[in-house]
Design an enzyme around this catalytic site. Structure first.
Site, PDB file in Angstrom:
ATOM      1  N   HIS A   1      55.054  38.378  36.857  1.00 30.39           N
ATOM      2  CA  HIS A   1      54.522  39.650  37.360  1.00 30.39           C
ATOM      3  C   HIS A   1      54.605  40.741  36.290  1.00 30.39           C
ATOM      4  CE1 HIS A   1      53.575  38.703  41.581  1.00 30.39           C
ATOM      5  NE2 HIS A   1      54.519  37.789  41.454  1.00 30.39           N
TER       6      HIS A   1
ATOM      7  N   ASP B   1      52.070  40.851  33.719  1.00 31.73           N
ATOM      8  CA  ASP B   1      50.779  41.140  33.072  1.00 31.73           C
ATOM      9  C   ASP B   1      50.202  42.479  33.506  1.00 31.73           C
ATOM     10  OD1 ASP B   1      50.108  40.048  35.583  1.00 31.73           O
ATOM     11  OD2 ASP B   1      48.548  38.710  34.805  1.00 31.73           O
TER      12      ASP B   1
ATOM     13  N   SER C   1      31.017  22.581  47.251  1.00 30.72           N
ATOM     14  CA  SER C   1      32.321  22.134  46.763  1.00 30.72           C
ATOM     15  C   SER C   1      32.744  20.847  47.463  1.00 30.72           C
ATOM     16  CB  SER C   1      33.352  23.231  47.044  1.00 30.72           C
ATOM     17  OG  SER C   1      34.652  22.740  46.868  1.00 30.72           O
TER      18      SER C   1
ATOM     19  N   LEU D   1      48.885  27.794  40.594  1.00 22.60           N
ATOM     20  CA  LEU D   1      48.542  27.162  39.315  1.00 22.60           C
ATOM     21  C   LEU D   1      47.209  27.714  38.799  1.00 22.60           C
ATOM     22  CD1 LEU D   1      49.644  23.481  40.038  1.00 22.60           C
ATOM     23  CD2 LEU D   1      50.957  25.351  39.028  1.00 22.60           C
ATOM     24  N   SER D   2      46.853  28.860  39.326  1.00 22.05           N
ATOM     25  CA  SER D   2      45.691  29.588  38.844  1.00 22.05           C
ATOM     26  C   SER D   2      44.366  28.887  39.134  1.00 22.05           C
ATOM     27  CB  SER D   2      45.837  29.836  37.339  1.00 22.05           C
ATOM     28  OG  SER D   2      45.048  30.909  36.983  1.00 22.05           O
ATOM     29  N   SER D   3      44.259  28.351  40.352  1.00 23.91           N
ATOM     30  CA  SER D   3      42.998  27.709  40.721  1.00 23.91           C
ATOM     31  C   SER D   3      41.866  28.736  40.698  1.00 23.91           C
ATOM     32  CB  SER D   3      43.110  27.063  42.099  1.00 23.91           C
ATOM     33  OG  SER D   3      43.641  27.974  43.040  1.00 23.91           O
ATOM     34  N   SER D   4      42.155  29.990  41.036  1.00 22.27           N
ATOM     35  CA  SER D   4      41.067  30.976  41.095  1.00 22.27           C
ATOM     36  C   SER D   4      40.564  31.336  39.699  1.00 22.27           C
ATOM     37  CB  SER D   4      41.489  32.220  41.879  1.00 22.27           C
ATOM     38  OG  SER D   4      42.711  32.698  41.409  1.00 22.27           O
TER      39      SER D   4
ATOM     40  N   GLU E   1      37.080  38.460  39.565  1.00 27.93           N
ATOM     41  CA  GLU E   1      38.221  38.342  40.469  1.00 27.93           C
ATOM     42  C   GLU E   1      38.695  39.728  40.925  1.00 27.93           C
ATOM     43  OE1 GLU E   1      40.973  35.388  39.059  1.00 27.93           O
ATOM     44  OE2 GLU E   1      42.154  35.523  40.897  1.00 27.93           O
TER      45      GLU E   1
ATOM     46  N   ASP F   1      45.938  34.997  33.611  1.00 33.43           N
ATOM     47  CA  ASP F   1      45.390  33.689  33.973  1.00 33.43           C
ATOM     48  C   ASP F   1      44.112  33.319  33.207  1.00 33.43           C
ATOM     49  OD1 ASP F   1      47.563  33.605  35.591  1.00 33.43           O
ATOM     50  OD2 ASP F   1      46.485  33.998  37.444  1.00 33.43           O
TER      51      ASP F   1
END
Ligand code: GLA
Length: 397
Positions: free
Chosen positions: A46, A48, A79, A135-138, A170, A182
């Site tokens: 937390h 960044d 998807s 895990l930063s899928s977005s 985002e 990310d």
């Protein structure tokens, strides 16, 4: 397994994804396929959006995109892992759908805004990264989309530009006030390296890691909270609020990261307890992150791991983004010899823990963590071991 040996596995998965594409969109020219990794973050939790340093690493799991241009100006998004397709006309600005498709849609809108409407395309998304698990899928889906559309539309944009298109999608289209970590971690990944990213000025360096000395594990709590987005934005706002208070006492500070710890200590009585705790996490995490870089460069993985465990305690007690499930995963992993450190990764509120261990400590680790977790929560969590990875790329089938 080395990265070179991983490639045939990834190619196989993408071949299967291309076959799914043909089933979904019908016969025609073979789609082009792209991959972007996810990431774990080892230090700088937390930080960044507070201008601090972070230390992420891309992992060999991520987003698959199969894409075939269309003769018209329509974009169809489907998807294999999320339900609900989405179709838009690229000549009009899209509206938010409130579904997974907002991530790629926001990116496409960003690229079109800068370069004008392009040819339409059919896109099928998939992947092997847990979604919403920290895990930063977005960012993975956003960077994959930016990269794939850039190639297919022949825009010739620099990676930095694509990373920023992903970030704006985002923040502005989806509405999560995330920091820069990310998409940078994914866009600028280099195998065998961690990314040291200073989020105050976005400068970065690649720090080598020896896969023979250090292995990365991920334990998934299986908890996904819908509230996470709101909780995350609340942390961003709390940090902005406490910085606004402290800035008058530290006029040189440009962001919370710059505020000296002594200033926070002196001001504690004037801050409410919640804001003081949030600031204490941020300032102590800045110090730990520099110390972790020094420990890594000195080859002192025991110290690196000890600091990671302190980060988890700070995220649990001061930042309040952990859960009993994440705490249990961290505590049980740390019981095993050869596990240097463990902490929640990503935003928290559920999702995954990242474990740093000696490669020899893999044996029996998953079983131990799963058994401990099952005793408390009645189900067995997933535990996986990941390799580092390079950035987004097209895969030749
Ligand atoms: C999420 C955000 C990142 C970062 C982390 C916490 O993953 O997207 O920008 O703030 O949480 O370190």
């Amino acid at each position: 397994m080395s990265l070179a040996a991983e490639q045939p596995v990834l190619r196989e998965l993408l071949r299967a994804h291309a076959a799914d594409f043909a089933e979904r969109f019908g016969p025609g020219p073979r789609p082009r396929v792209f991959f972007a990794p996810g990431r774990v973050n080892l230090a700088g939790a937390h930080l960044d959006y507070n201008g601090g340093p972070v230390l992420p690493m891309a992992i060999d799991r991520g987003t698959f995109v199969a894409l075939r241009p269309r003769a018209d100006r329509r974009l169809t998004l489907a998807s294999t892992v999320e339900s609900g397709d989405c179709e838009v006309d690229l000549r009009r600005s899209p509206s938010r759908t409130g579904t997974w498709a907002d991530y790629p849609l926001g990116v496409a809108a960003e690229l079109v805004r800068a370069s004008g409407p392009q040819c339409g395309a059919d896109l099928l998304y998939g992947g092997n990264l847990p979604i919403g698990g920290g895990l930063s899928s977005s960012a993975s889906i956003c960077v994959a989309t930016a990269f794939a559309l850039d190639r297919v539309w022949e825009l010739g944009r620099e990676t930095l530009d694509l990373v920023h298109a992903a970030l704006r999608a985002e923040r502005e289209f989806v509405g999560v006030q995330c920091g820069i970590m990310d998409p940078y971690a994914i866009g600028f990944a280099r195998p065998g390296h961690l990314l040291w990213l200073d989020c105050k000025d976005a400068s970065y360096a690649h720090l080598p890691v020896d896969p023979a000395a250090l292995c990365i594990g991920v334990a998934d709590s299986g908890v996904r909270r819908d509230l996470a987005r709101g909780d995350f934005n609340a942390r961003v706002e709390q940090c902005a609020a406490v910085f606004a208070r402290l800035k008058s006492l530290a006029p040189q500070a440009q962001c919370l990261r710059d505020v000296p710890a002594a200033v926070l200590n002196d001001a504690r009585a004037q801050l409410d307890a919640l804001h003081a705790r949030r600031a204490r996490h941020v300032l102590s995490e800045v110090e730990r992150t520099f110390a972790m870089r020094a420990a890594l460069e000195a080859g002192d993985l025991a110290e690196f791991g000890r600091l990671m465990a302190q980060t988890h305690a700070s995220l649990r007690d001061d930042y309040e983004v952990s859960t009993p499930e994440l705490d249990c995963l961290v505590e049980s992993a740390l019981e095993r010899p050869g596990v240097y450190g463990a902490r929640l990764t990503g935003a928290g509120f559920g999702g995954c823990c990242v474990l740093v261990l000696a490669p020899g400590a893999r044996a029996g680790l998953a079983e131990h963590v799963q058994a401990r977790f099952e005793q408390r929560f009645g189900r067995r969590p997933r535990v996986d071991f990941f390799q580092g990875d390079r950035g987004p790329r097209e895969i030749e089938l």
